[in-house]
Motif scaffolding. Structure first.
Motif, PDB file in Angstrom:
ATOM      1  N   THR A  99       0.845  -1.194   0.000  1.00 18.03           N
ATOM      2  CA  THR A  99       0.000   0.000   0.000  1.00 18.03           C
ATOM      3  C   THR A  99       0.872   1.232   0.000  1.00 18.03           C
ATOM      4  N   ASP A 100       0.251   2.399  -0.189  1.00 15.26           N
ATOM      5  CA  ASP A 100       1.031   3.637  -0.154  1.00 15.26           C
ATOM      6  C   ASP A 100       1.280   4.037   1.290  1.00 15.26           C
ATOM      7  N   MET A 101       2.324   4.830   1.486  1.00 17.32           N
ATOM      8  CA  MET A 101       2.749   5.164   2.836  1.00 17.32           C
ATOM      9  C   MET A 101       1.732   6.021   3.586  1.00 17.32           C
ATOM     10  N   ASN A 102       0.971   6.854   2.874  1.00 12.24           N
ATOM     11  CA  ASN A 102      -0.033   7.669   3.555  1.00 12.24           C
ATOM     12  C   ASN A 102      -1.139   6.791   4.135  1.00 12.24           C
ATOM     13  N   SER A 130      16.048  14.293   4.582  1.00  7.53           N
ATOM     14  CA  SER A 130      15.249  14.959   5.606  1.00  7.53           C
ATOM     15  C   SER A 130      14.027  15.629   4.980  1.00  7.53           C
ATOM     16  N   LEU A 131      14.219  16.235   3.820  1.00  5.32           N
ATOM     17  CA  LEU A 131      13.084  16.845   3.122  1.00  5.32           C
ATOM     18  C   LEU A 131      12.079  15.785   2.691  1.00  5.32           C
ATOM     19  N   LEU A 132      12.570  14.621   2.305  1.00  2.00           N
ATOM     20  CA  LEU A 132      11.642  13.545   1.934  1.00  2.00           C
ATOM     21  C   LEU A 132      10.772  13.165   3.132  1.00  2.00           C
ATOM     22  N   ARG A 133      11.372  13.041   4.306  1.00  2.81           N
ATOM     23  CA  ARG A 133      10.606  12.666   5.484  1.00  2.81           C
ATOM     24  C   ARG A 133       9.589  13.749   5.849  1.00  2.81           C
ATOM     25  N   ALA A 134       9.886  14.975   5.458  1.00  5.21           N
ATOM     26  CA  ALA A 134       8.959  16.071   5.741  1.00  5.21           C
ATOM     27  C   ALA A 134       7.836  16.162   4.727  1.00  5.21           C
ATOM     28  N   PHE A 135       8.122  15.846   3.451  1.00  4.63           N
ATOM     29  CA  PHE A 135       7.159  16.125   2.376  1.00  4.63           C
ATOM     30  C   PHE A 135       6.695  14.896   1.603  1.00  4.63           C
ATOM     31  N   PHE A 136       6.988  13.689   2.098  1.00  3.08           N
ATOM     32  CA  PHE A 136       6.597  12.532   1.296  1.00  3.08           C
ATOM     33  C   PHE A 136       5.083  12.469   1.125  1.00  3.08           C
ATOM     34  N   SER A 137       4.695  12.080  -0.067  1.00  2.00           N
ATOM     35  CA  SER A 137       3.288  11.846  -0.382  1.00  2.00           C
ATOM     36  C   SER A 137       3.243  10.651  -1.314  1.00  2.00           C
ATOM     37  N   GLY A 138       2.520   9.627  -0.926  1.00  2.00           N
ATOM     38  CA  GLY A 138       2.565   8.381  -1.681  1.00  2.00           C
ATOM     39  C   GLY A 138       3.698   7.524  -1.167  1.00  2.00           C
ATOM     40  N   GLY A 139       4.506   7.018  -2.106  1.00  6.42           N
ATOM     41  CA  GLY A 139       5.508   6.048  -1.706  1.00  6.42           C
ATOM     42  C   GLY A 139       4.843   4.720  -1.407  1.00  6.42           C
ATOM     43  N   ILE A 140       5.634   3.687  -1.132  1.00  4.39           N
ATOM     44  CA  ILE A 140       5.063   2.353  -1.016  1.00  4.39           C
ATOM     45  C   ILE A 140       5.613   1.612   0.203  1.00  4.39           C
ATOM     46  N   LEU A 141       4.727   0.894   0.881  1.00  2.00           N
ATOM     47  CA  LEU A 141       5.093  -0.038   1.946  1.00  2.00           C
ATOM     48  C   LEU A 141       4.836  -1.447   1.454  1.00  2.00           C
ATOM     49  N   PHE A 168       8.754  13.340  -3.660  1.00  2.00           N
ATOM     50  CA  PHE A 168       9.445  12.684  -2.555  1.00  2.00           C
ATOM     51  C   PHE A 168       8.855  11.282  -2.365  1.00  2.00           C
ATOM     52  N   VAL A 169       9.675  10.259  -2.544  1.00  2.00           N
ATOM     53  CA  VAL A 169       9.189   8.876  -2.615  1.00  2.00           C
ATOM     54  C   VAL A 169       9.876   7.998  -1.566  1.00  2.00           C
ATOM     55  N   PRO A 170       9.163   7.570  -0.517  1.00  2.00           N
ATOM     56  CA  PRO A 170       9.710   6.558   0.393  1.00  2.00           C
ATOM     57  C   PRO A 170       9.292   5.160  -0.063  1.00  2.00           C
ATOM     58  N   VAL A 171      10.221   4.222   0.051  1.00  2.00           N
ATOM     59  CA  VAL A 171       9.939   2.810  -0.237  1.00  2.00           C
ATOM     60  C   VAL A 171      10.414   2.009   0.969  1.00  2.00           C
ATOM     61  N   SER A 201      14.232   9.869  -3.507  1.00  2.00           N
ATOM     62  CA  SER A 201      13.696   8.557  -3.108  1.00  2.00           C
ATOM     63  C   SER A 201      14.583   7.945  -2.037  1.00  2.00           C
ATOM     64  N   SER A 202      13.956   7.251  -1.103  1.00  2.00           N
ATOM     65  CA  SER A 202      14.674   6.523  -0.053  1.00  2.00           C
ATOM     66  C   SER A 202      14.078   5.129   0.060  1.00  2.00           C
ATOM     67  N   VAL A 203      14.936   4.126  -0.045  1.00  2.00           N
ATOM     68  CA  VAL A 203      14.510   2.735   0.075  1.00  2.00           C
ATOM     69  C   VAL A 203      15.096   2.167   1.361  1.00  2.00           C
ATOM     70  N   PHE A 204      14.230   1.580   2.190  1.00  2.00           N
ATOM     71  CA  PHE A 204      14.660   0.888   3.401  1.00  2.00           C
ATOM     72  C   PHE A 204      14.271  -0.570   3.265  1.00  2.00           C
ATOM     73  N   ALA A 205      15.248  -1.453   3.301  1.00  2.00           N
ATOM     74  CA  ALA A 205      14.986  -2.887   3.199  1.00  2.00           C
ATOM     75  C   ALA A 205      15.401  -3.559   4.497  1.00  2.00           C
ATOM     76  N   PHE A 206      14.432  -4.150   5.189  1.00  2.00           N
ATOM     77  CA  PHE A 206      14.683  -4.855   6.447  1.00  2.00           C
ATOM     78  C   PHE A 206      14.556  -6.347   6.165  1.00  2.00           C
ATOM     79  N   VAL A 207      15.698  -7.044   6.207  1.00  2.00           N
ATOM     80  CA  VAL A 207      15.757  -8.441   5.787  1.00  2.00           C
ATOM     81  C   VAL A 207      15.998  -9.292   7.037  1.00  2.00           C
ATOM     82  N   LYS A 208      14.949  -9.937   7.501  1.00  2.00           N
ATOM     83  CA  LYS A 208      15.028 -10.705   8.745  1.00  2.00           C
ATOM     84  C   LYS A 208      15.734 -12.051   8.514  1.00  2.00           C
TER      85      LYS A 208
END
Length: 421
Positions: A99-102, A130-141, A168-171, A201-208
């Motif tokens: 889904t989208d981050m919002n 830092s600007l991405l974290r302030a202004f992100f809209s959309g992005g994907i989880l 600004f795109v968070p993934v 864009s910022s991609v965070f990958a958490f690999v358990k």
């Protein structure tokens, strides 16, 4: 809407966000004001004025996804507007979330809090992130539960459209223990951009533990686009991630990768490819942190430059004292097609353990004119002869893409770029 603290509050109220998220946005913007531009003596950011950028442009633009994709899991965003998300009914039985981050901040706030918002104090954060974290809209989880194997790739397309746009795109990708998935991200501009625009864009990958992620990203931008991209992975015991990134244009592209091998047996592989022309500038930094025993990492970067294009490649391998038996290799190779092109390579090793394997290699050189002449004597025009040589040079990275359709389309990106004047 403009890039200011008032703009942060305006966006957050428009999205009807909870107070905790609104406060985190505001704090991220204050952090951005204190941070300098991520410049170096090799890379300067010129021609980008924040006051002229709009993070919430009118309309969705005229975007058409450059990549033709077939599959049930499709995500599309144009500017700040999410156009398409996968059908929830197709995911319900597996427990997978796409889904989208919002939406995620309201439906799954615990995930957003733990894996995204709380990282605002990360010491590697720069002004644009830092600007991405302030202004992100959309992005994907993307969340994959324990032991779920996703056989179908997840396709996401992020398209920037219109002049003076800021996107600004968070993934955020979370692969729980024993799970696996493949993510294919495409970033592009849809039409001619007449004045500087920005995509971050910022991609965070958490690999358990024992999880696996294949991540493939391509970037095809107009020559007025400033592109800033950060990719981070956090690898637990016996986990694995493959990063594959293709760069095929932007006025200025900055890509930063941070990979933390935190669990014994963690394994990481990175392959990047680029082809630039005109006055395009690409700055890549690849950072590997071995933090536990028996971890392995391999980085391969190959690119070609034409006209007055420039690349800067930083590589840093850091092996902590508790990371005995680590195995790390970093290499980059750049081909220059004429005297105006320029490349710099700055590799580095920082080793605190005494039982490791760690090395790096780098090469920068002009195209072999004897090879060009040989192919021309076999009937190829000079233009086609050089293209054939560059194709062969880039082939090891592109052919390593484990997806035939995308591999073909990456080659299309290269050939389309090659035909530019």
């Amino acid at each position: 809407m403009n890039i200011s603290l008032e703009g942060v509050h305006e966006l957050s109220y428009k999205l009807s966000e909870p107070d905790w998220l609104r406060n985190n946005r505001a704090e991220a913007f204050r952090i951005s004001e204190r941070l300098p531009l991520p410049e170096s003596r090799h890379t300067r950011i010129k021609g980008l004025t924040f006051a002229s950028l709009n993070p919430e442009p009118d309309g969705a633009g005229k975007g058409i996804d450059l990549y033709r994709t077939d599959g049930p899991f499709q995500f599309l965003q144009i500017n700040s507007r999410v156009i398409k998300v996968p059908d929830e009914s197709s995911l319900k039985q597996t427990g997978v979330i796409i889904t989208d981050m919002n939406t995620a901040s309201k439906k799954y706030p615990e995930i957003v809090r733990e894996f995204f918002i709380n990282l605002t104090t990360d010491e590697t954060q720069d002004k644009f992130e830092s600007l991405l974290r302030a202004f992100f809209s959309g992005g994907i989880l993307i969340y994959v539960p324990k032991n779920v194997q996703m056989n179908e790739p997840i396709y996401s397309s992020f398209i920037i459209s219109g002049s003076g746009t800021a996107m600004f795109v968070p993934v955020v990708i979370i692969a729980e223990e024993g799970s696996s998935l493949k993510v294919i991200d495409n970033y592009s501009s849809s039409d001619v951009i007449n004045s500087p625009s920005l995509i971050v864009s910022s991609v965070f990958a958490f690999v358990k533990d024992s999880a696996k992620i294949d991540y493939i990203s391509t970037k095809n931008f107009d020559k007025n686009i400033f592109s800033f991209s950060t990719l981070r992975s956090f690898l637990n015991r016996d986990s694995h991630i493959d990063w594959r990134v293709g760069w095929f244009g932007a006025r200025l592209g900055i890509g930063r990768l941070f990979n933390y091998l935190k669990g014994e047996g963690a394994d990481f592989n990175e392959a990047q490819v680029f082809f630039l022309n005109g006055k395009e500038h690409l700055h890549i930094s690849s950072n590997i942190f071995h933090q536990c025993r028996h971890t392995t990492a391999k980085v391969l970067i190959k690119g070609a430059l034409r006209d007055n294009a420039r690349s800067v490649l930083y590589g840093n391998v850091k092996i902590e004292k508790d990371a005995q038996d680590a195995d790390s290799f970093l290499s980059d190779h750049v081909m220059l097609l004429n005297s105006g092109a320029r490349a710099d390579s700055i590799p580095g090793l920082e080793i605190k353990a005494n039982q490791v394997r760690a090395s790096h290699s780098a090469s920068i050189g002009q195209i072999d004119e004897e090879q060009v002449f040989y192919l021309m004597t076999r009937g190829l025009p000079e233009h086609d002869a050089k293209r054939s040589i560059v194709s062969g040079f880039l082939s090891p990275v592109i052919e390593s893409i484990p997806h035939e359709q995308l591999k073909e389309q990456v080659w299309e990106s290269f050939h389309r770029k090659w035909m530019e004047a």
